[in-house]
Design an enzyme around this catalytic site. Structure first.
Site, mmCIF file in Angstrom:
data_model
loop_
_atom_site.group_PDB
_atom_site.id
_atom_site.type_symbol
_atom_site.label_atom_id
_atom_site.label_comp_id
_atom_site.label_asym_id
_atom_site.label_seq_id
_atom_site.Cartn_x
_atom_site.Cartn_y
_atom_site.Cartn_z
ATOM 1 N N HIS A 101 53.430 54.998 59.648
ATOM 2 C CA HIS A 101 53.325 56.284 60.585
ATOM 3 C C HIS A 101 52.561 55.783 62.122
ATOM 4 O O HIS A 101 52.239 54.850 62.184
ATOM 5 C CB HIS A 101 52.079 57.230 59.946
ATOM 6 C CG HIS A 101 50.712 56.565 59.891
ATOM 7 N ND1 HIS A 101 50.468 55.467 58.834
ATOM 8 C CD2 HIS A 101 49.721 56.917 60.264
ATOM 9 C CE1 HIS A 101 49.482 55.355 58.791
ATOM 10 N NE2 HIS A 101 48.653 56.159 59.697
ATOM 11 N N ASP A 103 49.793 57.559 64.375
ATOM 12 C CA ASP A 103 48.425 58.515 64.164
ATOM 13 C C ASP A 103 48.651 59.818 64.842
ATOM 14 O O ASP A 103 48.934 59.817 66.150
ATOM 15 C CB ASP A 103 47.195 57.708 64.659
ATOM 16 C CG ASP A 103 46.664 56.489 63.867
ATOM 17 O OD1 ASP A 103 46.794 56.638 62.726
ATOM 18 O OD2 ASP A 103 46.308 55.412 64.339
ATOM 19 N N HIS A 258 52.256 51.671 62.062
ATOM 20 C CA HIS A 258 51.395 50.850 61.103
ATOM 21 C C HIS A 258 51.299 51.593 59.869
ATOM 22 O O HIS A 258 51.722 52.686 59.549
ATOM 23 C CB HIS A 258 50.045 50.738 61.911
ATOM 24 C CG HIS A 258 49.131 51.789 61.703
ATOM 25 N ND1 HIS A 258 49.277 52.831 62.742
ATOM 26 C CD2 HIS A 258 48.213 52.370 61.066
ATOM 27 C CE1 HIS A 258 48.329 53.767 62.556
ATOM 28 N NE2 HIS A 258 47.786 53.625 61.448
ATOM 29 N N ARG A 273 36.863 53.078 61.930
ATOM 30 C CA ARG A 273 38.147 53.269 63.032
ATOM 31 C C ARG A 273 37.469 54.064 64.145
ATOM 32 O O ARG A 273 37.082 55.056 63.634
ATOM 33 C CB ARG A 273 39.138 53.881 62.261
ATOM 34 C CG ARG A 273 40.465 53.865 63.111
ATOM 35 C CD ARG A 273 41.803 54.169 62.635
ATOM 36 N NE ARG A 273 42.136 55.861 63.152
ATOM 37 C CZ ARG A 273 42.995 56.283 62.703
ATOM 38 N NH1 ARG A 273 43.870 55.851 61.798
ATOM 39 N NH2 ARG A 273 43.300 57.310 63.487
HETATM 40 C C1 SIN Z 1 45.204 53.808 59.034
HETATM 41 O O1 SIN Z 1 44.349 53.822 60.060
HETATM 42 O O2 SIN Z 1 46.207 54.398 59.063
HETATM 43 C C2 SIN Z 1 44.703 52.686 57.785
HETATM 44 C C3 SIN Z 1 44.757 50.984 58.448
HETATM 45 C C4 SIN Z 1 44.303 50.401 57.593
HETATM 46 O O3 SIN Z 1 43.643 50.574 57.010
HETATM 47 O O4 SIN Z 1 44.683 49.110 57.618
#
Ligand code: SIN
Length: 282
Positions: A101, A103, A258, A273
């Site tokens: 996806h 974000d 990602h 994050r």
């Molecule tokens: C995400 O932000 O989609 C998860 C990425 C991760 O945990 O590696």
């Protein structure tokens, strides 16, 4: 590009570079910051190792790139609304972000990027994959590129809608806000966007939020959307990042997708994050 203040080591042919010679807990001088920004634009996703950051230092680094996003659905870290805690405990079966996806593309102004900091990572597994959407676009035929120029994708956030919240929360330590029935309208974005800094074109559809093209039904859109979403993640467009405690990944949401790998049953993985706001894709 030559760098004088940092080192930049690509980790794959498609995208991704490890940055060295910098301590992100310190105030970065403009020259060092400028090189980090250039490495980010040039490599699409950059990585740092062996960092030790407080929550405020993590946010301060993000703020050098723009204002910070408060996630519309997830419960934030206590005392830090701008930090999205991505947590898996040993007994959890689900994780955050295990489908390819971008974000928050259902927002009119999706994020510029996100800075993920590894606090506690499994001994093996839990890598994050990234896929260059420049390469995804550039490897299409001229005929399909021309067709895509006139198309807009319609994005929504049904994967985090209130009706899925409880089931998800039962299986996962990162929690969606329960009882939050706030509306998240659909949003249209061009299927091909131009990166505001590099000037390169990137494919901009993803399986979890793009469900149709504007002016078409989901059924009509599905064959081409499925083709594009599968094409977009070909192995040769990707890089894979192996985490260590203190590692950081900073991805450019405008040109990479990602995906987190859920391959560490019985282990814990704790990340924080910080997400940097972006501008309307054009
Ligand atoms: C995400 O932000 O989609 C998860 C990425 C991760 O945990 O590696």
């Amino acid at each position: 590009m030559t760098y004088e203040h940092i080192t930049v080591e690509p980790i794959a042919g498609a995208c991704g570079a490890e940055i060295g010679g910098v301590d992100l807990s310190q105030d970065l001088d403009d020259a060092t910051f400028g090189e980090i920004k250039q490495a980010f634009v040039d490599n699409q996703v950059i990585f740092f190792r062996d960092q030790t950051l407080t929550e405020d230092q993590h946010k301060d680094f993000g703020k050098r790139f723009g204002t910070l996003n408060i996630h519309p659905r997830y419960v934030p870290l206590e005392g830090h609304p701008e930090i999205f805690p991505i947590r898996k405990d040993p007994e959890d079966s689900r994780i955050v972000g295990d489908s390819w996806h971008h974000d928050l593309t259902h927002l009119p102004e999706p994020p510029l990027g996100a800075i993920l900091y590894g606090l506690d990572v499994p001994p093996v597994g839990g890598d994050t994959m990234f896929a260059s959407q420049y390469l995804a676009y550039e490897t299409l035929s001229d005929g399909l590129k021309e067709t895509l120029e006139s198309l807009k994708g319609v994005h929504d956030n049904r994967i985090q809608a209130p009706n899925v919240t409880t089931a998800r929360n039962d299986e996962r330590t990162s929690k969606l806000r329960e009882g939050d029935n706030s509306e998240e309208p659909e949003c249209e974005h061009p299927v091909v966007i131009t990166h505001p800094e590099s000037g390169r074109k990137a494919l901009y559809v993803n399986k979890i939020r793009t469900h149709r093209f504007a002016g078409m039904t989901e059924e009509e859109s599905r064959p081409l959307l499925d083709y594009l979403c599968e094409h977009a993640i070909k192995p040769e467009f990707t890089c894979r990042f192996r985490w260590r405690k203190g590692s950081i990944a900073f991805w450019d949401n405008r040109c990479v997708m990602h995906k987190a790998l859920n391959d560490y049953p019985g282990h814990k993985r704790y990340m924080n994050r910080v997400t940097v706001n972006g501008t309307r894709p054009v």
